[in-house]
Design a protein around this motif. Structure first.
Motif, PDB file in Angstrom:
ATOM      1  N   GLY A  11       0.968  -1.244   0.131  1.00  0.00           N
ATOM      2  CA  GLY A  11       0.059  -0.011  -0.018  1.00  0.00           C
ATOM      3  C   GLY A  11       0.742   1.290  -0.040  1.00  0.00           C
ATOM      4  N   THR A  12       2.149   1.060  -0.055  1.00  0.00           N
ATOM      5  CA  THR A  12       3.001   2.270  -0.127  1.00  0.00           C
ATOM      6  C   THR A  12       3.388   2.593  -1.520  1.00  0.00           C
ATOM      7  OG1 THR A  12       5.051   0.837   0.238  1.00  0.00           O
ATOM      8  CG2 THR A  12       3.834   1.962   2.193  1.00  0.00           C
ATOM      9  N   LEU A  13       4.193   3.583  -2.011  1.00  0.00           N
ATOM     10  CA  LEU A  13       4.338   4.159  -3.068  1.00  0.00           C
ATOM     11  C   LEU A  13       5.922   3.681  -3.673  1.00  0.00           C
ATOM     12  CD1 LEU A  13       2.598   7.473  -3.731  1.00  0.00           C
ATOM     13  CD2 LEU A  13       1.959   5.272  -4.661  1.00  0.00           C
ATOM     14  N   MET A  14       6.377   3.382  -4.887  1.00  0.00           N
ATOM     15  CA  MET A  14       7.414   3.599  -5.161  1.00  0.00           C
ATOM     16  C   MET A  14       7.543   4.510  -6.651  1.00  0.00           C
ATOM     17  SD  MET A  14       7.927   0.020  -6.689  1.00  0.00           S
ATOM     18  CE  MET A  14       6.690  -0.970  -7.773  1.00  0.00           C
ATOM     19  N   ASP A  15       8.856   5.057  -6.614  1.00  0.00           N
ATOM     20  CA  ASP A  15       9.064   6.050  -7.680  1.00  0.00           C
ATOM     21  C   ASP A  15       9.285   4.988  -8.894  1.00  0.00           C
ATOM     22  OD1 ASP A  15      11.640   5.388  -7.879  1.00  0.00           O
ATOM     23  OD2 ASP A  15      12.088   7.075  -6.559  1.00  0.00           O
ATOM     24  N   VAL A  16       9.396   5.898 -10.219  1.00  0.00           N
ATOM     25  CA  VAL A  16       9.476   4.991 -11.646  1.00  0.00           C
ATOM     26  C   VAL A  16      10.750   4.178 -11.430  1.00  0.00           C
ATOM     27  CG1 VAL A  16       7.700   6.123 -12.796  1.00  0.00           C
ATOM     28  CG2 VAL A  16       9.923   6.956 -12.535  1.00  0.00           C
ATOM     29  N   ASP A  17      11.925   4.862 -10.900  1.00  0.00           N
ATOM     30  CA  ASP A  17      13.107   4.323 -11.147  1.00  0.00           C
ATOM     31  C   ASP A  17      13.083   2.832 -10.161  1.00  0.00           C
ATOM     32  OD1 ASP A  17      14.291   6.038 -12.751  1.00  0.00           O
ATOM     33  OD2 ASP A  17      14.871   7.351 -11.059  1.00  0.00           O
ATOM     34  N   PHE A  18      12.360   3.179  -9.036  1.00  0.00           N
ATOM     35  CA  PHE A  18      12.265   1.887  -8.163  1.00  0.00           C
ATOM     36  C   PHE A  18      11.449   0.883  -8.753  1.00  0.00           C
ATOM     37  CE2 PHE A  18      10.971  -0.771  -5.050  1.00  0.00           C
ATOM     38  CZ  PHE A  18      11.844  -0.893  -4.004  1.00  0.00           C
TER      39      PHE A  18
END
Lengths: 367, 518
Positions: free
Chosen positions: B232-239
């Motif tokens: 339910g948390t976010l990651m950025d596009v690089d991740f």
């Protein structure tokens, strides 16, 4: 009667061994994979020997894994450790083993002799020294009836072996071996309780691997055919030395409390009836020790206290217990060999610090 | 404003949100290339509520695309697994328990090298540089472009995985590397499996993520893009390019978190009723409780951080059989053929939707077509559904405290207004709960290690672990003041000295956005 085990039997045996682990003994998954993999080479089968088939002078060397099952899921064995321990003990004794055997038929240790068998071609004696799982090495019918654990050989993944010989003092053997196990990374493989065929027949709990297979198969078939797993279990136990199966309770886990005391996972779990009043309390030290319903003892160690998922019949370990699970708690009688005064002095309720006398489950709960 | 998008197997949903309010919500069909479906959804949002693309400050996407690629054994790259642990672990090489079809789909190759740690941080053996260089040569020869590296007890100490990665990429500069220490927890085979799956999805992830970025730019949106993770948390596009496997369970997670947001409940049971199944899970402090046991995905054992969701074969399309006394509902369903086969749509199959209409719970299709249905049968079927769902809610409860129930999904009309455990909340916008869940995701940090806990030191050890989790969340992009610890779990390990205890701590916070907008 000797029989053979193939790769297809292993999943059933693992499930049955988990039940005989009475909540402890470690998840047999990695052990099962080890055996499966080892069986890909060689004949692809393992011979199980009935204890009665042993010659009185045959040499039987049991093998086991010692240490934390939680480490074994991360640091998987190299594969040769248990065989190295067995060979080191043979060298010490000046004699080759005629067969290997489990010291513990519950949990992951049901699999270790099969691994050695698959790698060496030795047969496995269908018997063990616990008739279930226990937390300590000296809790063995072997030692209860006078077979010393020493000399004990420990093997590590670098091919190294250590021999411990404490004469008749099995408790000191366990203590020293545990220290070396820590140095080897928290898990080690051991060969111990080398004994004659005559001693196996006199001191071992017979036919417990076959029993694990039978239990595992019965639970699987019950699930596949949507039958009641407890009835299937009871039917599987008929005619064995574990033939009194009693339902202690059906209900939902409402509380689990765990803590570490002296290196063991001790704790309690409470279950509430699905409907109406009624409560069961389980006390465990790695394995379940006592089940009390509404304050009254319903089953106590060494009799088996097994928690099964109410729907699937899968055994639930003490680590896997959690709030909301719907479970059936079953008590199973143990063989007479495990209920003598000498045996109870080593692994009866008082050996675990419980102020209770042993009473057979069949006297505590009617069918 | 921000945009939340959910790319499911069937539908792509999108919402436009400003703070706590939903400005627009649309449902469109998912496309195979993913991006054209997103283009359509963005255009539909514009139509429903015109907005200035420059005013969008973040876009969050949840997708089941990567898990579907694995399940379908399609679009996977040739992959190798390198494990550091010799002489230990040789008995069970990587991919030992995989379905043959998936090993073939990734052209999987396994290499065992020296290295690895003990539970207490000692070394099993030193990694050997020449050994790893030799593996690099093998990878080159077999045309492998993506590699998974695992090392024994790397959740305790990740230095060897990192060292092996440096050597391999030194030899093969274009190589994509996935490290097990960044993906899973204790349990070598399960963690390694997840890492290999991740490695096999790397090229697809790059393609999809690049496509998503392109779609947004095409729509004039230059805001940062995030993908939602299993927890339910976010990651950025690089991740996301590096860890596509972290999206595997984002579907149920987003629907649960969206439900919590829409209803205002932070601790509740969520029932998501679809056409074929109902997924029942529990939220604590706004986050789904995770499964504590191994999760098998496409026949591979893993230890993904997956929400603990119970699935029942009850949905709007479930077939209803039997009479009033012995009525059954599901588990089989007419699925997407509901609009042809259900009685209310003129079909001949009695479905759960039909009994809900007959009982007056909903007005779908033509109620006249079920007027002849025995009313008491309809009531009995609905009671059956309610009691099965209530049973499932009981099973997912984590404490005896009262637990509110939030229902979402098109099939939620099947459920009553009250369960024994408490009243039922049916929030507005329930059909796009997933996209809303994506739009409100947060940033998390987690610690999961074995700690020695000396007598009298328990609290200090726990405090250190909590601080480490908070620091990790901030390092991952959470706003410092907003981070709080949401989960602490201690498991004492039997047989080990020094009270070795496995401690898991999770901390989460709001996404730190440029200009301080949150």
């Amino acid at each position: 009667m000797s029989r053979t085990i193939t790769r297809h039997d292993l999943a059933d045996l693992a499930r049955g061994a988990a039940l005989l682990g009475t909540g402890g003994g470690g998840d047999p998954y990695v052990g099962r994979l080890l055996v499966e993999r080892a069986m890909l080479t060689g004949s692809g089968t393992i011979t199980l020997l009935d204890p009665g088939e042993l010659g009185d002078d045959d040499l039987v060397i049991p093998v086991a894994q010692m240490g934390a099952p939680t480490v074994m899921v991360e640091k998987i064995p190299g594969g040769g450790e248990a065989v190295a321990a067995l060979r080191a003990l043979e060298e010490r004794l000046g004699r080759r083993a005629d067969a290997t055997m489990p010291i513990e038929c519950g949990g992951i240790n049901s699999m270790m002799p099969l691994l050695v068998a698959a790698r060496t071609g030795l047969p496995v004696v269908d018997a063990d020294g616990m008739g279930r799982a226990f937390p300590e090495l000296q809790m063995e019918t072997f030692s209860v009836y006078g077979v010393p654990g020493s000399p004990l050989a420990i093997g590590g993944e670098n091919g190294e072996t250590v021999i411990i010989d404490t004469g008749a003092d099995n408790a000191r053997m366990e203590w020293l071996a545990r220290g070396i196990t820590i140095r080897m990374g928290g898990v080690a493989h051991i060969a111990e309780y080398a004994m004659s065929g005559a001693d196996v027949k006199r001191t071992a709990v017979p036919n417990t691997l076959g029993l694990g297979l039978r239990i595992g198969r019965a639970l699987r078939e019950a699930r596949e055919e949507h039958r009641d797993p407890v009835q299937a279990l009871a039917a599987a136990m008929e005619g064995t030395l574990y033939d009194k199966v009693r339902v202690l309770f059906r209900g939902k886990v409402v509380d689990v409390e765990r803590r570490t005391v002296a290196g063991f996972a001790r704790g309690h779990a409470r279950l509430a009836a699905f409907q109406g009043p009624g409560e069961l309390e389980l006390t465990f030290q790695n394995e379940h020790l006592v089940a009390r319903a509404d304050g009254r003892v319903r089953c106590v160690v060494p009799d088996l206290i097994c928690v099964l998922d109410a729907d699937s019949g899968e055994p639930i370990t003490t680590e896997g217990l959690r709030y909301g699970q719907r479970a059936v708690v079953v008590g199973i009688s143990t063989p007479a060999l495990m209920r003598t005064p000498e045996a109870l002095a080593v692994f009866g309720p008082r050996a675990f610090g419980l102020d209770i006398d042993f009473r057979p489950v069949e006297d505590l709960v009617s069918p | 404003m921000r945009i939340g998008i959910d790319v499911g197997g069937t539908n792509t949903d999108a919402v436009l949100m400003d703070g706590q309010s939903v400005l627009a919500a649309v449902k469109t069909a998912t496309t195979r290339d993913v991006t054209s479906g997103i283009n359509t959804a963005l255009a539909a949002l514009q139509t429903q509520r015109a907005f200035d693309p420059a005013a969008v400050y973040a876009v969050m996407i949840g997708t089941t695309h990567f898990i579907n690629a694995l399940v379908e054994a399609d679009r996977l790259a040739p992959t190798a697994a390198v494990r550091l642990g010799l002489p230990a672990t040789a008995s069970l090489p990587p991919m030992v328990d995989w379905p043959e079809r998936l090993v073939e789909a990734i052209a999987g190759r396994a290499y065992l090298c020296h290295g690895g740690h003990e539970f207490d941080g000692r070394r099993i053996s030193e990694p050997r540089e020449d050994e790893i260089r030799q593996v690099a040569g093998e990878l080159h020869r077999h045309g492998i472009r993506s590699v998974a590296i695992s090392s024994v007890f790397s959740p305790v100490n990740a230095e060897f995985e990192q060292r092996a990665a440096d050597i391999l990429t030194g030899e093969l500069p274009g190589l994509a590397v996935s490290l097990s220490s960044e993906i899973g927890r204790i349990g070598l085979l399960e963690r390694e499996n997840a890492t290999i799956i991740n490695a096999s999805l790397r090229e697809l992830a790059t393609r999809i993520v690049d496509g998503l970025v392109g779609s947004l730019e095409g729509a004039g949106i230059h805001a940062p893009l995030y993908l939602s993770q299993n927890d339910g948390t976010l990651m950025d596009v690089d991740f996301a390019r590096r860890y596509p496997v972290a999206t595997f369970a984002s579907g149920p997670t987003n629907s649960m978190r969206g439900a919590a947001f829409l209803s205002g409940a932070q601790t509740c049971a969520v029932v998501d009723v679809g056409g074929t199944t109902s997924d029942i899970g529990v939220l604590r402090h706004g986050f789904p409780r995770e499964a504590t046991t191994e999760v098998s995905v496409a026949g591979i054992r893993t230890n993904f951080r997956m929400p603990d969701v119970l699935s029942l074969g009850i949905g709007g399309g479930s077939r209803v059989r039997g009479g009033q006394g012995d009525v059954t509902v599901g588990p089989d369903s007419v699925g997407y053929r509901l609009a042809e086969e259900a009685r209310v749509f003129g079909g001949s199959t009695l479905t759960a939707t039909d009994v809900a209409v007959a009982a007056g719970r909903a007005a779908i299709g033509d109620p006249g077509l079920v007027r002849d249905l025995d009313r008491s049968l309809a009531e009995a079927a609905l009671r059956r559904i309610a009691s099965d769902i209530a049973d499932a809610i009981e099973r997912v409860r984590t404490s005896p405290d009262p637990l509110p129930v939030v229902v979402v999904g098109g099939g939620s009309i099947l459920l009553p207004d009250e369960f024994e455990s408490g009243p039922v909340h049916r929030p507005e916008h329930f059909a796009v709960a997933n996209a809303i869940g994506a739009a409100i995701a947060q940033i998390g940090g987690e610690v999961d290690r074995i700690f020695p806990v000396e007598p009298g030191r328990r609290q200090a050890v726990l405090d250190d672990a909590k601080q480490e989790a908070v620091d990790k969340a901030i390092a991952a992009g959470a706003k410092p003041g907003s981070v709080r610890v949401v989960e602490v779990d201690e498991v004492p390990l039997a047989y080990l000295p020094g009270n070795a205890t496995r401690i898991r701590v999770k901390a989460v916070g709001d996404l730190q956005l440029e200009g301080g907008r949150g």
